[in-house]
Enzyme design. Sequence first.
Site, PDB file in Angstrom:
ATOM      1  N   ASP A 108      15.952 -24.758  -4.306  1.00  0.00           N
ATOM      2  CA  ASP A 108      14.448 -24.504  -5.000  1.00  0.00           C
ATOM      3  C   ASP A 108      14.455 -24.925  -6.415  1.00  0.00           C
ATOM      4  OD1 ASP A 108      12.000 -23.280  -5.141  1.00  0.00           O
ATOM      5  OD2 ASP A 108      12.684 -21.672  -3.567  1.00  0.00           O
TER       6      ASP A 108
ATOM      7  N   ASP B 275       8.774 -25.588  -6.867  1.00  0.00           N
ATOM      8  CA  ASP B 275       7.883 -24.370  -6.899  1.00  0.00           C
ATOM      9  C   ASP B 275       6.691 -24.711  -7.910  1.00  0.00           C
ATOM     10  OD1 ASP B 275       7.436 -21.380  -6.834  1.00  0.00           O
ATOM     11  OD2 ASP B 275       7.521 -21.755  -8.848  1.00  0.00           O
TER      12      ASP B 275
ATOM     13  N   GLU C 266       5.490 -27.246  -3.663  1.00  0.00           N
ATOM     14  CA  GLU C 266       4.340 -26.236  -3.245  1.00  0.00           C
ATOM     15  C   GLU C 266       2.982 -26.524  -4.062  1.00  0.00           C
ATOM     16  OE1 GLU C 266       4.052 -21.227  -4.060  1.00  0.00           O
ATOM     17  OE2 GLU C 266       5.137 -22.503  -5.436  1.00  0.00           O
TER      18      GLU C 266
ATOM     19  N   HIS D 185       8.686 -16.826   1.637  1.00  0.00           N
ATOM     20  CA  HIS D 185       9.095 -15.788   1.167  1.00  0.00           C
ATOM     21  C   HIS D 185       8.039 -15.107   0.234  1.00  0.00           C
ATOM     22  CE1 HIS D 185       8.959 -18.888  -1.763  1.00  0.00           C
ATOM     23  NE2 HIS D 185       8.884 -18.018  -2.757  1.00  0.00           N
ATOM     24  N   ASP D 186       6.608 -15.617   0.138  1.00  0.00           N
ATOM     25  CA  ASP D 186       5.357 -15.316  -0.302  1.00  0.00           C
ATOM     26  C   ASP D 186       4.352 -15.044   0.478  1.00  0.00           C
ATOM     27  OD1 ASP D 186       6.306 -15.641  -3.042  1.00  0.00           O
ATOM     28  OD2 ASP D 186       5.502 -17.738  -3.297  1.00  0.00           O
TER      29      ASP D 186
END
Length: 541
Positions: A98, A200, A242, A316-317
């Site tokens: 990440d 991210d 993302e 995860h979000d």
Amino acid sequence: MTQHWWQHATVYQIYPRSFQDSNGDGIGDLPGIISRLDYLAVLGVDALWLSPVYQSPNADNGYDISDYQAINPEYGTMADMTRLISEAAKRNIKIVMDLVVNHTSDEHPWFVSARQGSDRSTRDYYVWADPVDGHVPNDLTSGFIGGSAWQWDAESEQYFLHLFSEKQIDLNWQNPKLRQAIYRMMNFWIDKGISGFRMDVIDMIAKEPLNKVLVNGPRLHEYLHEMNRQTWADRDFLTVGEAWSASPQDALRYSDERHQELSMIFQFGHLWADRRIGGDKWEEHPLDVEQLKNALYACQTTMATHGWNSLFWNNHDLPRAVSRFGTTGPQRELSAKMLAITLHGLKGTPFIYQGEEIGMTNCPVNSIDQVDDVEARTIYRQLRQRGDDADAAMQKINVFNRDNARTPMQWNDDPYAGFSTTQPWLSVNPNYREINVASAQARRQSLWWVYKKLIALRHQEPVLQNGKFEALTSVPASVMAYTRTWKQTQWLVCGNYSAQAVSVKLPQSKATLVISNYPDGPGQLGQTVLRPYEAFIVALN
């Protein structure tokens, strides 16, 4: 068009804090992940995307990085990380890190130095602004904690920008020295043997905050092309950004190989199908399957010949997929199989979030004191301030609270679900005795075996890797149906998103069953009655 390893791969996302605890402290770690590599190899996944394991004070569970080239001691050491890369490679599994380069922790040495004075070499690594009429530069707000996104720094008499928490300080990508420092860090990890980056909020790096441009800034694609050229350009390397703001056309721009930017992006259009746009941030409405289909189909058609698509239900979000788009009642596993089959039949790279393969569900809580998620706690406070009572506020929080995805992995029916030998950092979902890996692997008709077969099909079948997508449009709103065609092979993928049976007109053809979520599948197509949550892939003869 060059074929890449990630075009026939399936990626499995690990949230390290919640995957496997190896030392009994209640926190997942790198040795824990290593201990589960054989499980992941048996499942068949090709790559592991690790949510951040870097040094961090954990204001946002690792998305606030204080040292990009060190490992958080809670997770282990750099030696553990090196061993994970090596042990994964022995099982033909690649590691995707990440990459969080929109912001750093306020404890990062760059920022610690930057706030000591305007003459510091890293001062312009961050976004600073003078007061306007004695106040904040403008009305930008922080998405995580509410209030102004500008924080006053008394020593230098300027404001600095934090669009997330006050401990996540936005980087200034207009500074070429900052960009070069980031590329050196990326090459450090590439040289260690990783095979990809998940990026991210990558659509925010070219922000122009004084102009209130926060996403898709004018230099975004310039920066991504430069990043490509200075890091992974000569490697078969997976990069997925993302981009909450992205349309299918934006996704094409990012991933079109002629532009030399990213492999693909996560774009989230289909995830608005149960959200009330323009209402409260987490306000929901009943799932609109037509809207869901249209969003997924638009990505398929827009990137039919160039670019590449990511396929995912959750991360995860996001809430657990079966709780959101299926059912958690008696037909939980049936509906989860339907979601898996209809998504994995599409063209693109599938991403599986840990526990998705066994149908883990959301985990509602009764009190905000039980919530760890910094964003959810802010939303709760705002709901209460506007007049919602505690029960009404918690009802909304429980729907989209990010903790839903972060409860510990459910391995077996031992205490703490086999995740740890002690109370975990976040409570285990009470349903772990019924929903766990050991139970799923023991039943050949379970959801786990469906995921294993779908992953194998992705490896084996060119029609899934490369086949042309075409939607069947004359079907009921609750039905997703499309074909994939490659040379002389044509597959039909069909799923009923309803708890009721529905009649659908499918192509008049004999069919050879590839996979189904019922013990039997259709032998002859045409006018067909789909059972509740029924889904299948058939080869048309």
